[in-house]
Design a protein around this motif. Structure first.
Motif, short mmCIF file in Angstrom:
data_model
loop_
_atom_site.label_atom_id
_atom_site.label_comp_id
_atom_site.label_asym_id
_atom_site.label_seq_id
_atom_site.Cartn_x
_atom_site.Cartn_y
_atom_site.Cartn_z
N UNK A 68 7.07 -20.69 37.29
CA UNK A 68 8.33 -19.92 37.11
C UNK A 68 8.13 -18.45 37.88
N UNK A 69 7.35 -17.82 37.71
CA UNK A 69 7.12 -16.43 38.10
C UNK A 69 7.10 -16.34 39.72
N UNK A 70 6.28 -17.28 40.25
CA UNK A 70 5.85 -17.36 41.41
C UNK A 70 6.86 -18.04 42.40
N UNK A 98 5.82 -16.90 24.28
CA UNK A 98 6.38 -16.57 25.63
C UNK A 98 7.68 -15.48 25.48
N UNK A 99 8.17 -15.46 24.23
CA UNK A 99 9.38 -14.70 24.28
C UNK A 99 9.15 -13.43 24.46
N UNK A 100 7.87 -12.86 24.51
CA UNK A 100 7.54 -11.55 25.00
C UNK A 100 7.00 -11.34 26.19
N UNK A 101 7.00 -12.43 27.02
CA UNK A 101 6.53 -12.32 28.51
C UNK A 101 7.19 -11.10 29.20
N UNK A 102 6.54 -10.62 30.24
CA UNK A 102 7.31 -9.48 30.83
C UNK A 102 8.25 -10.10 32.01
N UNK A 103 8.22 -11.35 32.25
CA UNK A 103 9.18 -11.64 33.31
C UNK A 103 10.58 -12.37 32.47
N UNK A 104 11.75 -11.61 32.69
CA UNK A 104 12.83 -12.20 32.07
C UNK A 104 13.06 -13.57 32.08
N UNK A 109 13.94 -18.74 29.90
CA UNK A 109 13.41 -20.46 29.88
C UNK A 109 12.56 -20.65 28.29
N UNK A 110 12.01 -19.69 27.87
CA UNK A 110 11.28 -19.97 26.53
C UNK A 110 12.36 -20.06 25.50
N UNK A 137 20.17 -8.79 30.30
CA UNK A 137 21.46 -9.39 29.60
C UNK A 137 21.46 -10.91 29.48
N UNK A 138 20.87 -11.73 30.50
CA UNK A 138 21.02 -13.09 30.43
C UNK A 138 20.04 -13.72 29.58
#
Length: 437
Positions: A68-70, A98-104, A109-110, A137-138
């Motif tokens: 997802x990130x890459x 994963x709700x605290x993952x740095x990538x929005x 998606x979590x 926002x999303x």
């Protein structure tokens, strides 16, 4: 693991063998699946691989997060994300972490992954509360929507946490917390301060609002000439009126009509009673349905009483998604006509009275006998009439008075609309929901 094995999931005669091979392939299988998902030219999509990834289990989670990130493009991210959020209950704890993952994108998606779990449970849903104020926002809107969808039934614990957000913040989470409160607990869940603020907003907006068309997927209404709103409510046995804007009244009956379409009796608990509009008052809601098994005979009785008091009363159903029409017309205490064309097998059993002049005129326009006898109709003529009658309710309402579907800024309005409780609403609790004011 070969790419051919993953692509065999697209082939019905090879799918089971490929799925078994991949399910036992561990990290290598996940790597091969991810390569296919991130390859825009690959025929493989989430529908093919999600069941396999669920069988692989925990080993699949982190590689999908990295993908997802890459992932290099929007299409690749969508393909990976669709598979990621369908890993099932076995990944619920990982979704929550994963709700605290740095990538929005991962956080979003979590949240969706939690939504797709059959039984996410209170702890997972409570974990979404901090995301109501997420900087993205999303992410915040997605968390709000999942809480509104899955939160009803969680009880006072969730409502208490949401009221705390309303009081203490963060500020960017307060508006979304109010929406979730309304959806999961309804008016009883709101604080006195919030309830007063909503009522004040309704009063302010109602002062200078213009009438708008009253439109839902399934439209049910009773029409009565004049503007004696209180007398109409008394005749119908409606109680507890609360002032509403056109937007709020319409939003409530639209939501309730969807519940009625699913067979929910709770959808019969309230109605929107309009101001006087071009000389007519309308009562809108599934409770007004002239052709449903639950309501048809009672609506006939009520329209008879209304027509005895006001000279006329009409009830209509119109399914705007091609679900047919029904009408009931009463004058001076007598039912002149009831007719239904909804595609249901029992429609003909509800027919009462002689065809109205409007019906005869429409049949003549279609080249059919205005004085028709269904027993002597050809199959082709009968089909022509049924096709026309499916969409006839709004036109008939317009010909006999005013259709609420035609209301607009030029409509003459007098008074204020209200949402009122039906006898069902007095006996039961009304549905919860967040609506537009």
């Amino acid at each position: 693991m070969r790419a051919d094995t993953v692509r065999d999931l697209c082939l019905a005669d090879r799918r089971a063998t490929a799925a078994d091979a991949l399910a036992g392939g561990g990290a290598g299988a996940v790597e091969a699946i991810v390569r296919e998902l991130t390859d825009a030219s690959s025929p493989v999509d989430w529908r093919h691989v999600a069941p396999v990834l669920r069988r692989i289990g925990a080993t699949a989670f982190e590689p999908l997060v990295r993908a997802l990130v890459e992932a290099g493009g929007e299409e690749a991210r969508e393909r990976v994300g669709a598979a990621f959020m369908r890993l099932g209950e076995e990944s619920l704890d990982r979704y929550t972490a994963a709700l605290s993952h740095p990538a929005p994108l991962v956080r979003r998606q979590a949240v969706r992954g939690i939504r797709y779990c059959d039984e996410p449970g209170p702890s997972a849903l409570h974990a979404l509360l901090p995301l109501l104020g997420d900087a993205d926002e999303e992410v915040a809107v997605t968390a709000r929507d999942v809480l509104m969808d899955r939160g009803p039934g969680l009880g006072e614990g969730l409502a208490r946490s949401l009221r705390e957000i309303r009081r203490e913040g963060p500020g960017r989470a307060r508006a979304r917390a109010l929406s979730v409160l309304a959806a999961v607990g309804g008016e009883p869940a709101l604080s006195a301060e919030d309830l007063a603020a909503v009522e004040r907003l309704i009063r302010v907006k109602a002062l200078d609002e213009c009438p708008v068309a009253l439109w839902a997927c399934w439209n049910h209404w009773i029409a009565v000439p004049g503007g004696d709103r209180d007398g109409i409510m008394e005749t119908l046995g409606l109680t507890g009126p609360r002032p509403v804007t056109f937007a709020l009244g319409n939003d409530i009956v639209d939501s309730d009509a969807h519940d009625a379409g699913a067979g929910g009796v709770e959808a019969l608990t309230r109605v929107f009673v309009t101001p006087e509009l071009d000389g007519w008052t309308f009562v809108l809601g599934a409770w007004c349905d002239p052709c449903s098994e639950e309501r048809s005979e009672e609506v006939l009785r009520l329209c008879t009483r209304l027509s005895a008091r006001y000279g006329k009363a009409q009830a209509y159903y119109y399914g705007a998604q091609g679900d047919g029409s029904a009408w009931l017309v009463a004058e001076r205490g007598t039912v002149l006509r009831r007719y239904c064309e909804t595609g249901e097998g029992e429609d003909e059993l509800l027919t009462l009275g002689e065809p109205l002049p409007f019906e005869r005129a429409r049949r003549a326009e279609l080249g059919l006998n205005p004085e028709w006898d269904p027993a002597q109709e050809s199959d082709e003529d009968e089909e022509d009439w049924r096709t026309a009658a499916f969409d006839l309710a709004p036109e008939l309402a317009r010909a006999l008075g005013v259709s609420p579907l035609d209301i607009g800024p030029d409509t003459r309005a007098r008074g204020t609309g209200v949402v009122a409780l039906t006898p069902y609403g007095v006996a039961r609790s009304v549905p919860t929901g967040a609506y537009r004011v």
